[in-house]
Motif scaffolding. Structure first.
Motif, mmCIF file in Angstrom:
data_model
loop_
_atom_site.group_PDB
_atom_site.id
_atom_site.type_symbol
_atom_site.label_atom_id
_atom_site.label_comp_id
_atom_site.label_asym_id
_atom_site.label_seq_id
_atom_site.Cartn_x
_atom_site.Cartn_y
_atom_site.Cartn_z
ATOM 1 N N THR A 60 0.807 -1.217 0.000
ATOM 2 C CA THR A 60 0.000 0.000 0.000
ATOM 3 C C THR A 60 0.843 1.270 0.000
ATOM 4 O O THR A 60 0.295 2.370 -0.018
ATOM 5 C CB THR A 60 -0.936 0.033 1.222
ATOM 6 O OG1 THR A 60 -0.145 0.025 2.413
ATOM 7 C CG2 THR A 60 -1.910 -1.128 1.201
ATOM 8 N N ASN A 61 2.171 1.092 0.042
ATOM 9 C CA ASN A 61 3.079 2.238 0.094
ATOM 10 C C ASN A 61 2.716 3.150 1.271
ATOM 11 O O ASN A 61 2.623 4.363 1.138
ATOM 12 C CB ASN A 61 3.077 3.008 -1.226
ATOM 13 C CG ASN A 61 4.276 3.934 -1.333
ATOM 14 O OD1 ASN A 61 5.325 3.659 -0.778
ATOM 15 N ND2 ASN A 61 4.098 5.025 -2.039
ATOM 16 N N THR A 62 2.479 2.514 2.415
ATOM 17 C CA THR A 62 2.115 3.211 3.652
ATOM 18 C C THR A 62 3.158 2.859 4.699
ATOM 19 O O THR A 62 3.560 1.702 4.800
ATOM 20 C CB THR A 62 0.722 2.745 4.133
ATOM 21 O OG1 THR A 62 -0.222 2.915 3.073
ATOM 22 C CG2 THR A 62 0.269 3.520 5.350
ATOM 23 N N LYS A 63 3.573 3.840 5.466
ATOM 24 C CA LYS A 63 4.563 3.565 6.502
ATOM 25 C C LYS A 63 4.055 2.478 7.439
ATOM 26 O O LYS A 63 2.863 2.424 7.765
ATOM 27 C CB LYS A 63 4.881 4.826 7.299
ATOM 28 C CG LYS A 63 5.636 5.853 6.503
ATOM 29 C CD LYS A 63 5.967 7.053 7.344
ATOM 30 C CE LYS A 63 6.732 8.058 6.506
ATOM 31 N NZ LYS A 63 7.133 9.219 7.300
ATOM 32 N N LEU A 64 4.968 1.624 7.872
ATOM 33 C CA LEU A 64 4.613 0.513 8.751
ATOM 34 C C LEU A 64 3.902 1.003 10.004
ATOM 35 O O LEU A 64 2.901 0.424 10.430
ATOM 36 C CB LEU A 64 5.865 -0.287 9.126
ATOM 37 C CG LEU A 64 5.615 -1.492 10.014
ATOM 38 C CD1 LEU A 64 4.889 -2.583 9.232
ATOM 39 C CD2 LEU A 64 6.914 -2.014 10.572
ATOM 40 N N ARG A 65 4.382 2.083 10.575
ATOM 41 C CA ARG A 65 3.762 2.636 11.780
ATOM 42 C C ARG A 65 2.307 3.021 11.517
ATOM 43 O O ARG A 65 1.433 2.784 12.340
ATOM 44 C CB ARG A 65 4.557 3.852 12.266
ATOM 45 C CG ARG A 65 3.935 4.577 13.441
ATOM 46 C CD ARG A 65 4.701 5.847 13.800
ATOM 47 N NE ARG A 65 5.102 6.669 12.686
ATOM 48 C CZ ARG A 65 4.297 7.522 12.041
ATOM 49 N NH1 ARG A 65 3.039 7.654 12.397
ATOM 50 N NH2 ARG A 65 4.754 8.241 11.036
ATOM 51 N N GLU A 66 2.036 3.591 10.344
ATOM 52 C CA GLU A 66 0.668 3.985 10.005
ATOM 53 C C GLU A 66 -0.218 2.759 9.816
ATOM 54 O O GLU A 66 -1.372 2.749 10.262
ATOM 55 C CB GLU A 66 0.667 4.849 8.749
ATOM 56 C CG GLU A 66 1.277 6.210 8.957
ATOM 57 C CD GLU A 66 1.336 7.021 7.675
ATOM 58 O OE1 GLU A 66 0.506 6.795 6.774
ATOM 59 O OE2 GLU A 66 2.226 7.880 7.580
ATOM 60 N N VAL A 67 0.299 1.735 9.142
ATOM 61 C CA VAL A 67 -0.464 0.496 8.982
ATOM 62 C C VAL A 67 -0.789 -0.061 10.359
ATOM 63 O O VAL A 67 -1.925 -0.463 10.630
ATOM 64 C CB VAL A 67 0.316 -0.543 8.142
ATOM 65 C CG1 VAL A 67 -0.366 -1.906 8.187
ATOM 66 C CG2 VAL A 67 0.463 -0.066 6.705
ATOM 67 N N ALA A 68 0.202 -0.066 11.242
ATOM 68 C CA ALA A 68 -0.002 -0.580 12.595
ATOM 69 C C ALA A 68 -1.080 0.221 13.325
ATOM 70 O O ALA A 68 -1.949 -0.359 13.990
ATOM 71 C CB ALA A 68 1.307 -0.546 13.372
ATOM 72 N N GLU A 69 -1.048 1.524 13.193
ATOM 73 C CA GLU A 69 -2.060 2.362 13.842
ATOM 74 C C GLU A 69 -3.456 2.032 13.311
ATOM 75 O O GLU A 69 -4.411 1.921 14.091
ATOM 76 C CB GLU A 69 -1.747 3.841 13.630
ATOM 77 C CG GLU A 69 -0.558 4.317 14.430
ATOM 78 C CD GLU A 69 -0.104 5.720 14.075
ATOM 79 O OE1 GLU A 69 -0.651 6.322 13.117
ATOM 80 O OE2 GLU A 69 0.816 6.221 14.747
ATOM 81 N N TYR A 70 -3.581 1.873 11.992
ATOM 82 C CA TYR A 70 -4.879 1.508 11.418
ATOM 83 C C TYR A 70 -5.362 0.164 11.951
ATOM 84 O O TYR A 70 -6.539 -0.003 12.279
ATOM 85 C CB TYR A 70 -4.806 1.443 9.891
ATOM 86 C CG TYR A 70 -4.796 2.775 9.203
ATOM 87 C CD1 TYR A 70 -5.757 3.747 9.470
ATOM 88 C CD2 TYR A 70 -3.831 3.066 8.242
ATOM 89 C CE1 TYR A 70 -5.748 4.966 8.827
ATOM 90 C CE2 TYR A 70 -3.815 4.282 7.584
ATOM 91 C CZ TYR A 70 -4.778 5.222 7.879
ATOM 92 O OH TYR A 70 -4.772 6.427 7.231
ATOM 93 N N VAL A 71 -4.463 -0.805 12.022
ATOM 94 C CA VAL A 71 -4.844 -2.150 12.473
ATOM 95 C C VAL A 71 -5.308 -2.110 13.927
ATOM 96 O O VAL A 71 -6.329 -2.703 14.276
ATOM 97 C CB VAL A 71 -3.678 -3.147 12.273
ATOM 98 C CG1 VAL A 71 -3.940 -4.460 12.992
ATOM 99 C CG2 VAL A 71 -3.451 -3.394 10.783
ATOM 100 N N VAL A 72 -4.581 -1.406 14.765
ATOM 101 C CA VAL A 72 -4.955 -1.318 16.182
ATOM 102 C C VAL A 72 -6.281 -0.587 16.330
ATOM 103 O O VAL A 72 -7.176 -1.036 17.057
ATOM 104 C CB VAL A 72 -3.837 -0.635 17.005
ATOM 105 C CG1 VAL A 72 -4.310 -0.326 18.425
ATOM 106 C CG2 VAL A 72 -2.602 -1.523 17.038
ATOM 107 N N GLN A 73 -6.455 0.528 15.637
ATOM 108 C CA GLN A 73 -7.724 1.263 15.697
ATOM 109 C C GLN A 73 -8.857 0.431 15.104
ATOM 110 O O GLN A 73 -9.974 0.433 15.621
ATOM 111 C CB GLN A 73 -7.616 2.589 14.947
ATOM 112 C CG GLN A 73 -6.726 3.594 15.628
ATOM 113 C CD GLN A 73 -6.492 4.831 14.775
ATOM 114 O OE1 GLN A 73 -6.984 4.930 13.644
ATOM 115 N NE2 GLN A 73 -5.728 5.762 15.289
#
Length: 102
Positions: A60-73
């Motif tokens: 998705t060309n998304t920073k890992l931290r951002e993906v992680a934030e989306y998954v947790v939310q």
């Protein structure tokens, strides 16, 4: 450079370093939480959870931290951005089928 200026520059550099370290610790915590979500939802091993997040980030060309934030939310509100949701679903299916074939 005057001694006071040297001290001020050093203090500013240390404050910047502390801010970066705080951000790194916070990012690491979110990534660990997201790995836990992926492991629980996907019934995977922790190392597979890490690989799933990494691959979703790359796809998705998304920073890992951002993906992680989306998954947790998303674990709380049951919503993910469409692109993240599609990639996560695809990667989880691929990893599960690869694990089942062993």
């Amino acid at each position: 450079m005057a001694p006071e200026e040297d001290v001020e520059a050093r203090v500013a550099a240390l404050q910047e370093e502390v801010a970066q370290l705080r951000q790194a610790v916070a990012s690491h915590a979110v990534v660990d939480q997201a790995i836990g979500v992926v492991v629980a939802v996907g019934r995977l091993r922790p190392e597979q959870g890490w690989e799933v997040l990494r691959e979703v980030s790359q796809r998705t060309n998304t920073k890992l931290r951002e993906v992680a934030e989306y998954v947790v939310q998303g674990a709380h509100c049951r919503w993910l951005p469409d692109e993240i949701h599609r990639a996560l679903t695809d990667v989880l299916a691929r990893v599960r089928s690869a694990s089942a074939g062993r």
